[in-house]
Design a protein around this motif. Sequence first.
Motif, PDB file in Angstrom:
ATOM      1  N   SER A 165       3.841  11.507  -8.704  1.00 35.15           N
ATOM      2  CA  SER A 165       2.428  11.890  -8.595  1.00 35.15           C
ATOM      3  C   SER A 165       1.863  11.504  -7.231  1.00 35.15           C
ATOM      4  O   SER A 165       2.345  10.552  -6.592  1.00 35.15           O
ATOM      5  N   PRO A 166       0.838  12.193  -6.772  1.00 36.60           N
ATOM      6  CA  PRO A 166       0.212  11.828  -5.502  1.00 36.60           C
ATOM      7  C   PRO A 166      -0.302  10.392  -5.512  1.00 36.60           C
ATOM      8  O   PRO A 166      -0.188   9.687  -4.508  1.00 36.60           O
ATOM      9  N   GLU A 167      -0.821   9.958  -6.634  1.00 35.07           N
ATOM     10  CA  GLU A 167      -1.357   8.597  -6.721  1.00 35.07           C
ATOM     11  C   GLU A 167      -0.255   7.555  -6.508  1.00 35.07           C
ATOM     12  O   GLU A 167      -0.456   6.559  -5.798  1.00 35.07           O
ATOM     13  N   ASN A 168       0.906   7.776  -7.111  1.00 33.31           N
ATOM     14  CA  ASN A 168       2.019   6.836  -6.981  1.00 33.31           C
ATOM     15  C   ASN A 168       2.585   6.821  -5.564  1.00 33.31           C
ATOM     16  O   ASN A 168       2.856   5.757  -5.003  1.00 33.31           O
ATOM     17  N   VAL A 169       2.770   7.994  -4.977  1.00 31.11           N
ATOM     18  CA  VAL A 169       3.297   8.079  -3.611  1.00 31.11           C
ATOM     19  C   VAL A 169       2.313   7.441  -2.631  1.00 31.11           C
ATOM     20  O   VAL A 169       2.711   6.671  -1.756  1.00 31.11           O
ATOM     21  N   LEU A 170       1.028   7.736  -2.791  1.00 26.40           N
ATOM     22  CA  LEU A 170       0.011   7.144  -1.903  1.00 26.40           C
ATOM     23  C   LEU A 170      -0.024   5.626  -2.050  1.00 26.40           C
ATOM     24  O   LEU A 170      -0.121   4.906  -1.046  1.00 26.40           O
ATOM     25  N   SER A 171       0.091   5.127  -3.249  1.00 24.43           N
ATOM     26  CA  SER A 171       0.101   3.687  -3.472  1.00 24.43           C
ATOM     27  C   SER A 171       1.267   3.033  -2.716  1.00 24.43           C
ATOM     28  O   SER A 171       1.098   1.993  -2.077  1.00 24.43           O
TER      29      SER A 171
END
Length: 182
Positions: A165-171
């Motif tokens: 997910s974008p949230e996981n990659v960004l984190s």
Amino acid sequence: MKAGCALPQVTFHTRVRDDSIEGSNPFRWEDKTTQDYFAGKRVVLFALPGAFTPTCSTFQLPGFDDGFGDFAAVGIDDIYCLSVNDSFVMNKWAEMQGIKNVKTIPDGAGEFTRRMGMLVRKDNLGFGLRSWRYAAVVNDGLIEAWFEEPGLADNHGDDPYGVSSPENVLSWLQEATREQAA
């Protein structure tokens, strides 16, 4: 594929807008290589089972597109969405989704996906060969970080989503940036 590996070298057959072409379909064929997309840049690549599918259209593609500014703030130059769909499908999907920041890569024959080790059968859904869902941070053609959904298998009964997910990659990118600054 894992962190430290080089991306496979392939040629992607794309369709690009060309205003010199008259009529209702002002596009021409343009071949692009892995080098064209990835050389000299730090990018996020995410791959998904198919354009127009629910999870891809509702969460993954718009999430990466809406979050582009946050990704740029941690050193990402581009975000690419790849699917085993042809250029006509990928272009229309991006248009209908109103995508402004993510660039789509059509892997119509699945060659890049096969060489990545991520080509799976989705016959149980009537899709045929498709990509398993994953994401990667790629720096000048080398995989820096790898985010693969669990359960890689042909005809998987579910469509796992979360790891890529974008949230996981960004984190992960934000944490890596903090660690580099410390």
